[in-house]
Scaffold this active site. Structure first.
Site, PDB file in Angstrom:
ATOM      1  N   LYS A 126      71.669  34.052 109.141  1.00 30.48           N
ATOM      2  CA  LYS A 126      70.846  35.051 109.840  1.00 30.48           C
ATOM      3  C   LYS A 126      69.612  34.328 110.378  1.00 30.48           C
ATOM      4  O   LYS A 126      68.580  34.269 109.692  1.00 30.48           O
ATOM      5  CB  LYS A 126      70.410  36.159 108.867  1.00 30.48           C
ATOM      6  CG  LYS A 126      71.541  37.002 108.286  1.00 30.48           C
ATOM      7  CD  LYS A 126      70.975  38.044 107.304  1.00 30.48           C
ATOM      8  CE  LYS A 126      72.058  38.882 106.671  1.00 30.48           C
ATOM      9  NZ  LYS A 126      71.529  39.746 105.569  1.00 30.48           N
TER      10      LYS A 126
ATOM     11  N   PHE B  98      72.479  43.820 106.755  1.00 30.44           N
ATOM     12  CA  PHE B  98      73.229  43.601 105.523  1.00 30.44           C
ATOM     13  C   PHE B  98      74.733  43.665 105.780  1.00 30.44           C
ATOM     14  O   PHE B  98      75.226  44.585 106.426  1.00 30.44           O
ATOM     15  CB  PHE B  98      72.828  44.637 104.469  1.00 30.44           C
ATOM     16  CG  PHE B  98      73.298  44.289 103.097  1.00 30.44           C
ATOM     17  CD1 PHE B  98      72.658  43.300 102.366  1.00 30.44           C
ATOM     18  CD2 PHE B  98      74.400  44.926 102.543  1.00 30.44           C
ATOM     19  CE1 PHE B  98      73.106  42.958 101.092  1.00 30.44           C
ATOM     20  CE2 PHE B  98      74.851  44.581 101.276  1.00 30.44           C
ATOM     21  CZ  PHE B  98      74.202  43.589 100.556  1.00 30.44           C
ATOM     22  N   VAL B  99      75.449  42.651 105.279  1.00 30.83           N
ATOM     23  CA  VAL B  99      76.900  42.601 105.491  1.00 30.83           C
ATOM     24  C   VAL B  99      77.653  42.513 104.156  1.00 30.83           C
ATOM     25  O   VAL B  99      77.116  42.041 103.158  1.00 30.83           O
ATOM     26  CB  VAL B  99      77.297  41.387 106.381  1.00 30.83           C
ATOM     27  CG1 VAL B  99      76.824  41.590 107.814  1.00 30.83           C
ATOM     28  CG2 VAL B  99      76.763  40.070 105.826  1.00 30.83           C
TER      29      VAL B  99
ATOM     30  N   GLY C 213      79.412  34.486  95.776  1.00 32.32           N
ATOM     31  CA  GLY C 213      79.762  34.816  97.161  1.00 32.32           C
ATOM     32  C   GLY C 213      80.677  33.852  97.890  1.00 32.32           C
ATOM     33  O   GLY C 213      81.479  34.258  98.723  1.00 32.32           O
TER      34      GLY C 213
ATOM     35  N   ASP D 190      79.035  40.712  98.612  1.00 26.43           N
ATOM     36  CA  ASP D 190      79.073  41.958  97.851  1.00 26.43           C
ATOM     37  C   ASP D 190      77.938  42.904  98.170  1.00 26.43           C
ATOM     38  O   ASP D 190      76.916  42.519  98.741  1.00 26.43           O
ATOM     39  CB  ASP D 190      78.988  41.639  96.353  1.00 26.43           C
ATOM     40  CG  ASP D 190      77.590  41.162  95.961  1.00 26.43           C
ATOM     41  OD1 ASP D 190      77.113  40.175  96.559  1.00 26.43           O
ATOM     42  OD2 ASP D 190      76.955  41.788  95.095  1.00 26.43           O
TER      43      ASP D 190
ATOM     44  N   ARG E  32      83.757  42.535  97.634  1.00 21.37           N
ATOM     45  CA  ARG E  32      84.021  41.121  97.939  1.00 21.37           C
ATOM     46  C   ARG E  32      85.453  40.934  98.427  1.00 21.37           C
ATOM     47  O   ARG E  32      85.775  39.985  99.106  1.00 21.37           O
ATOM     48  CB  ARG E  32      83.826  40.253  96.689  1.00 21.37           C
ATOM     49  CG  ARG E  32      82.407  40.245  96.131  1.00 21.37           C
ATOM     50  CD  ARG E  32      82.301  39.166  95.051  1.00 21.37           C
ATOM     51  NE  ARG E  32      81.098  39.292  94.237  1.00 21.37           N
ATOM     52  CZ  ARG E  32      79.912  38.794  94.555  1.00 21.37           C
ATOM     53  NH1 ARG E  32      79.755  38.131  95.678  1.00 21.37           N
ATOM     54  NH2 ARG E  32      78.876  38.941  93.753  1.00 21.37           N
TER      55      ARG E  32
ATOM     56  N   GLU F 264      78.077  27.803 101.101  1.00 24.62           N
ATOM     57  CA  GLU F 264      77.480  29.125 100.850  1.00 24.62           C
ATOM     58  C   GLU F 264      78.179  30.198 101.678  1.00 24.62           C
ATOM     59  O   GLU F 264      78.760  29.901 102.721  1.00 24.62           O
ATOM     60  CB  GLU F 264      75.999  29.101 101.261  1.00 24.62           C
ATOM     61  CG  GLU F 264      75.026  29.098 100.109  1.00 24.62           C
ATOM     62  CD  GLU F 264      74.927  30.412  99.351  1.00 24.62           C
ATOM     63  OE1 GLU F 264      75.928  31.152  99.213  1.00 24.62           O
ATOM     64  OE2 GLU F 264      73.821  30.699  98.861  1.00 24.62           O
ATOM     65  N   ASP F 265      78.101  31.434 101.202  1.00 22.03           N
ATOM     66  CA  ASP F 265      78.613  32.541 102.004  1.00 22.03           C
ATOM     67  C   ASP F 265      77.652  32.876 103.130  1.00 22.03           C
ATOM     68  O   ASP F 265      78.051  33.085 104.269  1.00 22.03           O
ATOM     69  CB  ASP F 265      78.877  33.781 101.114  1.00 22.03           C
ATOM     70  CG  ASP F 265      77.686  34.167 100.242  1.00 22.03           C
ATOM     71  OD1 ASP F 265      76.658  33.465 100.239  1.00 22.03           O
ATOM     72  OD2 ASP F 265      77.782  35.193  99.534  1.00 22.03           O
TER      73      ASP F 265
ATOM     74  N   ASP G 214      70.226  33.641 104.331  1.00 17.33           N
ATOM     75  CA  ASP G 214      69.400  34.753 104.822  1.00 17.33           C
ATOM     76  C   ASP G 214      67.972  34.226 105.005  1.00 17.33           C
ATOM     77  O   ASP G 214      67.645  33.662 106.045  1.00 17.33           O
ATOM     78  CB  ASP G 214      69.509  35.886 103.790  1.00 17.33           C
ATOM     79  CG  ASP G 214      68.800  37.159 104.193  1.00 17.33           C
ATOM     80  OD1 ASP G 214      68.135  37.173 105.241  1.00 17.33           O
ATOM     81  OD2 ASP G 214      68.909  38.164 103.462  1.00 17.33           O
TER      82      ASP G 214
END
Ligand code: IMP
Ligand code: MG
Length: 187
Positions: free
Chosen positions: A143, A164-165, A56, A171, A177, A111-112, A115
């Protein structure tokens, strides 16, 4: 065939689900500039190593380092926890190890998205064992409402709702992506 929309005004249809624009390309790049500047100041003369979490984080890390104007290094490792689903399996697996020696180095984990925080907790525990000189965290997205673990997130791109994104590295079942901006699942 199989062409996906890639400009910020469009929405993305995935089966019966619809993803709508959340953060534009311009907003992301503006934030990358700010974060890059801050890291350049904070790590002046420290030659940090930025460690991206695959898959990610590859786009965010690539854009972020272009905004860092001090000497730095880059490496990657790979984790898996999501499988192809939208909800975390609750397990973290190391799929590709880190090659760099991070002992006594100033490490920034990139990190992307954070969560639940389970992956980052696993990463920080794993990295600490190698005794880096310092260890910090940069995440494009966080988040806050779904965070279950307690650790410091030093550089945050955007705080978002617990939805969810996809896009900009993130992805859905390994796809999307390549979207230039970030889209959120609309309910
Ligand atoms: P955590 O361990 O629950 O914090 O989840 C972190 C990882 O799950 C991230 O590195 C992402 O790969 C993935 N992830 C979490 N939320 C999303 C999302 O909304 N879209 C895509 N991937 C996500
Ligand atoms: Mg990830």
């Amino acid at each position: 065939m199989d062409k996906i929309a890639n400009n910020s005004e469009d929405y993305i249809k995935v089966g019966n689900e619809k993803f709508v624009p959340l953060i534009t390309e311009a907003e992301i790049q503006k934030r990358n500039t700010e974060l890059g500047k801050k890291i350049s100041v904070d790590y002046k003369s420290k030659m940090p190593i930025l460690i991206g979490v695959l898959n990610g984080a590859f786009i965010f890390l690539a854009d972020l380092i272009k905004n860092i104007d001090i000497k730095c290094e880059v490496d990657f490792f790979k984790l898996s926890s999501y499988g192809d689903e939208k909800i975390s399996s609750g397990h973290v697996k190391l799929l590709k190890e880190l090659n760099a020696d991070i002992t006594d180095r100033h490490v920034i984990v990139v990190e992307d998205i954070i969560d639940s925080g389970l992956s980052m907790k696993f990463i920080l525990e794993m990295m600490s064992k190698s005794q880096p000189a310092s260890l910090s965290v940069a995440s494009l997205l966080v988040k806050p409402d779904s965070l279950k673990y307690d650790f410091k997130i030093d550089y945050i791109g955007f705080e978002i709702a617990d939805k969810f994104v996809i896009g900009y590295g993130l992805d859905y079942a390994q796809k999307y992506r390549n979207l230039r901006s970030i889209y959120v699942l609309s309910e």
